[in-house]
Design an enzyme around this catalytic site. Structure first.
Site, PDB file in Angstrom:
ATOM      1  N   HIS A 109       4.377   3.135  19.285  1.00  0.00           N
ATOM      2  CA  HIS A 109       3.310   3.359  18.297  1.00  0.00           C
ATOM      3  C   HIS A 109       3.098   4.865  18.043  1.00  0.00           C
ATOM      4  CE1 HIS A 109      -0.718   1.740  16.523  1.00  0.00           C
ATOM      5  NE2 HIS A 109      -0.214   2.741  15.815  1.00  0.00           N
ATOM      6  N   ARG A 136       0.443  -2.918  12.227  1.00  0.00           N
ATOM      7  CA  ARG A 136      -0.369  -3.180  13.423  1.00  0.00           C
ATOM      8  C   ARG A 136       0.179  -4.418  14.138  1.00  0.00           C
ATOM      9  NH1 ARG A 136      -1.992   1.226  13.335  1.00  0.00           N
ATOM     10  NH2 ARG A 136      -4.116   2.002  13.272  1.00  0.00           N
ATOM     11  N   GLY A 180       0.836  -1.204   0.000  1.00  0.00           N
ATOM     12  CA  GLY A 180       0.000   0.000   0.000  1.00  0.00           C
ATOM     13  C   GLY A 180       0.862   1.242   0.000  1.00  0.00           C
ATOM     14  N   ARG A 181       0.254   2.344   0.461  1.00  0.00           N
ATOM     15  CA  ARG A 181       0.936   3.647   0.374  1.00  0.00           C
ATOM     16  C   ARG A 181       2.230   3.698   1.181  1.00  0.00           C
ATOM     17  NH1 ARG A 181      -4.805   6.476   0.435  1.00  0.00           N
ATOM     18  NH2 ARG A 181      -5.045   4.843   1.986  1.00  0.00           N
ATOM     19  N   GLU A 230      -0.736  -3.188  23.537  1.00  0.00           N
ATOM     20  CA  GLU A 230      -0.180  -1.833  23.739  1.00  0.00           C
ATOM     21  C   GLU A 230      -0.968  -1.103  24.812  1.00  0.00           C
ATOM     22  OE1 GLU A 230      -0.355   0.073  19.921  1.00  0.00           O
ATOM     23  OE2 GLU A 230       0.950  -1.397  18.993  1.00  0.00           O
ATOM     24  N   ALA A 269       4.759   6.290  15.006  1.00  0.00           N
ATOM     25  CA  ALA A 269       5.464   6.513  13.741  1.00  0.00           C
ATOM     26  C   ALA A 269       4.846   7.630  12.901  1.00  0.00           C
ATOM     27  CB  ALA A 269       5.494   5.216  12.926  1.00  0.00           C
TER      28      ALA A 269
HETATM   29  N1  NAD Z   1       2.634   2.861  13.281  1.00  0.00           N
HETATM   30  C1  NAD Z   1       1.800   3.839  13.007  1.00  0.00           C
HETATM   31  O1  NAD Z   1       1.738   4.852  13.700  1.00  0.00           O
HETATM   32  C2  NAD Z   1       0.925   3.737  11.786  1.00  0.00           C
HETATM   33  C3  NAD Z   1       0.569   4.921  11.122  1.00  0.00           C
HETATM   34  C4  NAD Z   1      -0.177   4.820   9.966  1.00  0.00           C
HETATM   35  C5  NAD Z   1      -0.622   3.578   9.520  1.00  0.00           C
HETATM   36  N2  NAD Z   1      -0.294   2.457  10.221  1.00  0.00           N
HETATM   37  C6  NAD Z   1      -0.759   1.137   9.757  1.00  0.00           C
HETATM   38  O2  NAD Z   1      -0.184   0.887   8.496  1.00  0.00           O
HETATM   39  C7  NAD Z   1      -1.173   0.232   7.681  1.00  0.00           C
HETATM   40  C8  NAD Z   1      -0.850   0.463   6.222  1.00  0.00           C
HETATM   41  O3  NAD Z   1      -1.011   1.838   5.915  1.00  0.00           O
HETATM   42  P1  NAD Z   1      -1.068   2.308   4.365  1.00  0.00           P
HETATM   43  O4  NAD Z   1      -1.201   3.784   4.377  1.00  0.00           O
HETATM   44  O5  NAD Z   1       0.026   1.674   3.604  1.00  0.00           O
HETATM   45  O6  NAD Z   1      -2.468   1.664   3.973  1.00  0.00           O
HETATM   46  P2  NAD Z   1      -2.981   1.303   2.517  1.00  0.00           P
HETATM   47  O7  NAD Z   1      -4.452   1.118   2.683  1.00  0.00           O
HETATM   48  O8  NAD Z   1      -2.464   2.261   1.505  1.00  0.00           O
HETATM   49  O9  NAD Z   1      -2.296  -0.113   2.230  1.00  0.00           O
HETATM   50  C9  NAD Z   1      -2.642  -1.291   2.890  1.00  0.00           C
HETATM   51  C10 NAD Z   1      -2.275  -2.418   1.939  1.00  0.00           C
HETATM   52  O10 NAD Z   1      -2.450  -3.655   2.629  1.00  0.00           O
HETATM   53  C11 NAD Z   1      -2.862  -4.594   1.656  1.00  0.00           C
HETATM   54  N3  NAD Z   1      -3.429  -5.775   2.272  1.00  0.00           N
HETATM   55  C12 NAD Z   1      -4.624  -5.902   2.898  1.00  0.00           C
HETATM   56  N4  NAD Z   1      -4.797  -7.176   3.295  1.00  0.00           N
HETATM   57  C13 NAD Z   1      -3.687  -7.860   2.903  1.00  0.00           C
HETATM   58  C14 NAD Z   1      -3.278  -9.206   3.018  1.00  0.00           C
HETATM   59  N5  NAD Z   1      -4.050 -10.121   3.613  1.00  0.00           N
HETATM   60  N6  NAD Z   1      -2.074  -9.567   2.503  1.00  0.00           N
HETATM   61  C15 NAD Z   1      -1.267  -8.649   1.901  1.00  0.00           C
HETATM   62  N7  NAD Z   1      -1.619  -7.353   1.741  1.00  0.00           N
HETATM   63  C16 NAD Z   1      -2.808  -6.961   2.250  1.00  0.00           C
HETATM   64  C17 NAD Z   1      -3.866  -3.819   0.817  1.00  0.00           C
HETATM   65  O11 NAD Z   1      -4.053  -4.436  -0.446  1.00  0.00           O
HETATM   66  C18 NAD Z   1      -3.188  -2.463   0.706  1.00  0.00           C
HETATM   67  O12 NAD Z   1      -2.403  -2.372  -0.469  1.00  0.00           O
HETATM   68  C19 NAD Z   1      -2.492   0.872   8.154  1.00  0.00           C
HETATM   69  O13 NAD Z   1      -3.588   0.011   7.936  1.00  0.00           O
HETATM   70  C20 NAD Z   1      -2.274   1.119   9.617  1.00  0.00           C
HETATM   71  O14 NAD Z   1      -2.802   0.060  10.383  1.00  0.00           O
HETATM   72  C21 NAD Z   1       0.472   2.517  11.339  1.00  0.00           C
END
Ligand code: NAD
Length: 339
Positions: free
Chosen positions: A290, A242, A160-161, A271, A292
């Site tokens: 947590h 997560r 993803g992003r 957490e 980031a």
């Molecule tokens: N640590 C932090 O503070 C923090 C901050 C922001 C986001 N996050 C976590 O990071 C995650 C990802 O963020 P993002 O912006 O890249 O989200 P995003 O929605 O752009 O990307 C998530 C990706 O996960 C993929 N995905 C879903 N289920 C899957 C599976 N079973 N197998 C493989 N890939 C799978 C999706 O296809 C998607 O491309 C968020 O969902 C959030 O939980 C954590």
């Protein structure tokens, strides 16, 4: 007058950035502190927008919000909201889209270098009078492994992003990047110069494996023992997605038995963690609480975006960051618009 309710907001949050978009349309944010769905529904069943801040919105709570049209998440993750129930009731759920993608990617990169280059150990040695002792482990005879990073392979779990932003950093450092994500089209991998591989290949080939999975029913405890057994003994595991997607017992065993070299974690299964969690005492594990997504820029931008999303949704405009587009059709029919 539309009713926007922030549930369990931190007492010091003043909402001035959220209100930049809301005050001009005559909307205020009301604070509500509750400990249960019953309390929530007794006080806010007629709310138009509910912002869960440190509160988990269950399917029952969502169903009881009879006029609600929008549930914004202040994060990228929406695992504190029953999105399925929201979709069934025509309620839009939004997230922070790309507001702090760069922050999380930078933080992931910090953890990568900190673990790979033994930053914690080196800092401890240099600041505790053990400068020469540290060097003795590294020069002229190198007794400790110290990867170059450049030339190594980064394996990404999900693409993803955030994972794509991490891939860009890896490429700038001269790493090869492979990734697994069944929901991303081939051309996206190609456009980023990243090789699409199976999840097993990510763990087998990665010198660093970085996990960016969202927490869903499908991903709960997805990364377990089996995957850690595929990793190289010199490899590092990172998770800034997560904590609940990783079976932590499997990770702890892999580290204790020296089957992997180290880990960098911004998220944990529980957490804050139990003080007895062995990960907290491992010299080759870097842990951050947590956070980031935090930066001087994102702390303001995320709150401005939240206000704009609420204003748009109240004005019958589709806000950015909708995570459940399937709700759009029934959302349009839910009425009570400000326009
Ligand atoms: N640590 C932090 O503070 C923090 C901050 C922001 C986001 N996050 C976590 O990071 C995650 C990802 O963020 P993002 O912006 O890249 O989200 P995003 O929605 O752009 O990307 C998530 C990706 O996960 C993929 N995905 C879903 N289920 C899957 C599976 N079973 N197998 C493989 N890939 C799978 C999706 O296809 C998607 O491309 C968020 O969902 C959030 O939980 C954590």
């Amino acid at each position: 007058m539309a009713r926007v309710v922030a549930v369990n907001a931190h007492p010091e949050v003043t909402f001035e950035h959220e209100l930049e978009a809301l005050t001009p349309i005559g909307v205020a944010i009301e604070r509500l502190r509750v400990g249960s769905d019953e309390e929530l529904l007794a006080a806010a069943a007629d709310a138009d927008v509910v912002v869960p801040m440190g509160y988990r919105l269950s399917a029952a709570a969502v169903a009881g919000l009879v006029h609600c049209r929008h549930i914004p998440s202040g994060g990228i993750g929406v695992d504190h909201i029953d999105v399925e129930a929201a979709t069934a009731h025509g309620i839009l759920v939004t997230n922070m889209a790309d507001t702090f993608v760069e922050e999380v990617a930078n933080h992931t990169w910090m953890l990568l270098l900190l673990v790979a280059r033994r930053g914690l150990w080196l800092h401890g040695m240099a600041t505790s009078g053990r400068w020469a002792e540290a060097l003795d482990q590294l020069f002229p005879v190198q007794r400790l492994a110290m990867p170059r990073v450049t030339g190594q392979t980064l394996g990404l779990v999900s693409f993803g992003r955030i994972a794509r932003a991490v891939a860009r950093r890896a490429q700038a450092f001269g790493m090869e990047v492979v990734a697994f994500d069944p929901y991303v089209a081939d051309d996206v991998f190609a456009a980023h110069g990243v090789e699409r591989v199976s999840v097993d290949e990510v763990f087998r080939r990665g010198d660093v494996v970085s996990c960016h999975l969202p927490w869903t029913a499908e991903t709960t405890l997805m990364i377990g023992e089996r995957y850690f057994r595929l990793m190289k003994p010199s490899a590092i595991f990172l998770n800034t997605g997560r904590g609940k997607v990783v079976d932590e017992r499997g990770l702890i065993r892999a580290l204790e038995e020296g089957r992997i070299a180290g880990a960098g974690l911004d998220v944990l299964e529980q957490e804050p963690p139990d003080p007895a969690n062995p990960l907290l005492r491992m010299a080759n594990v870097a842990i951050t609480p947590h956070m980031a997504s935090v930066s001087d820029v994102s702390s303001v931008a995320r709150r401005r975006l939240l206000g704009r999303q609420i204003a748009d949704a109240l004005l019958a405009r589709v806000p950015v960051g909708v995570v459940n587009p399937a709700a759009l059709e029934s959302w349009r029919g839910r009425g009570r618009w400000l326009v």
